[in-house]
Design an enzyme around this catalytic site. Sequence first.
Site, short mmCIF file in Angstrom:
data_model
loop_
_atom_site.label_atom_id
_atom_site.label_comp_id
_atom_site.label_asym_id
_atom_site.label_seq_id
_atom_site.Cartn_x
_atom_site.Cartn_y
_atom_site.Cartn_z
CG ASN A 140 -3.99 -2.90 -21.10
OD1 ASN A 140 -3.28 -3.89 -21.08
ND2 ASN A 140 -5.30 -2.95 -21.17
CD GLU A 193 -8.03 -1.88 -17.82
OE1 GLU A 193 -8.75 -2.45 -16.97
OE2 GLU A 193 -8.23 -1.98 -19.06
CB CYS A 242 -2.89 2.80 -24.20
SG CYS A 242 -4.58 3.34 -24.44
CD GLU A 252 -1.11 0.99 -28.11
OE1 GLU A 252 -1.43 0.98 -26.90
OE2 GLU A 252 -1.91 0.70 -29.01
CB CYS A 281 -6.71 4.82 -28.67
SG CYS A 281 -5.50 5.58 -27.56
N1 THU Z 1 -5.88 0.01 -24.79
C1 THU Z 1 -4.55 -0.02 -25.07
O1 THU Z 1 -3.73 -0.43 -24.24
N2 THU Z 1 -4.15 0.40 -26.29
C2 THU Z 1 -4.98 0.92 -27.24
O2 THU Z 1 -4.53 1.41 -28.26
C3 THU Z 1 -6.43 0.85 -27.06
C4 THU Z 1 -6.90 0.46 -25.72
C5 THU Z 1 -6.32 -0.42 -23.45
C6 THU Z 1 -6.85 0.70 -22.59
C7 THU Z 1 -7.72 -0.07 -21.63
O3 THU Z 1 -6.91 -0.57 -20.58
C8 THU Z 1 -8.21 -1.26 -22.43
O4 THU Z 1 -7.35 -1.36 -23.56
C9 THU Z 1 -9.64 -1.12 -22.93
O5 THU Z 1 -9.83 0.06 -23.62
#
Ligand code: THU
Length: 168
Positions: free
Chosen positions: A65, A67, A76, A78, A117
């Site tokens: 991920n 940010e 994310c 994935e 997600c």
């Molecule tokens: N996140 C992912 O990388 N994958 C997911 O399927 C769910 C959430 C990340 C997004 C964000 O950077 C952090 O987790 C918190 O939501």
Amino acid sequence: MAPDTLRQLALRYHEFTDPAALTASERRVWEAARAATALAYAPYSRFHVGAALLLADNSLALGTNQENAAYPSGLCAERTALFGLAGGCGAAPPPRIMGMAVAARPAQGEFGPALPCGACRQVMLEYETRQGQPIWLLLPSLAGTILRFERLADLLPFHFSAADLPVR
Ligand code: THU
């Protein structure tokens, strides 16, 4: 057909209590996803996610991920893995994906559940549809077990797809 028909869906997956029960190839992808969490850029959520893809040539592609101070601009793990592979590997179509795994942990903590997600499920599924071959998936569950899905389509019934677009 009756005006109201109750239908039920059965969800199929394997559940493992011990990573030792995975095949060597599955374990490799599982470990790669866990190791990839160290590469996450997650200063805001402090939730480090890693995704690993096993490709047909037996190589691995990773994603974490990423940010951003403008929160919705992040992505994310994935989707970082899949978009990086498909958009940056120098081959079109991209290499076939055999399987994938996801892992997550807090900045200073133990590995926990990592369930993709909805947006990631939608994107993951389109790559499976595109290559015409199922992609298996390993996920750490809320209960601390390992879930193994045979195909990504099992994660998103009634999904939106190209078939829903009137003009293509
Ligand atoms: N996140 C992912 O990388 N994958 C997911 O399927 C769910 C959430 C990340 C997004 C964000 O950077 C952090 O987790 C918190 O939501």
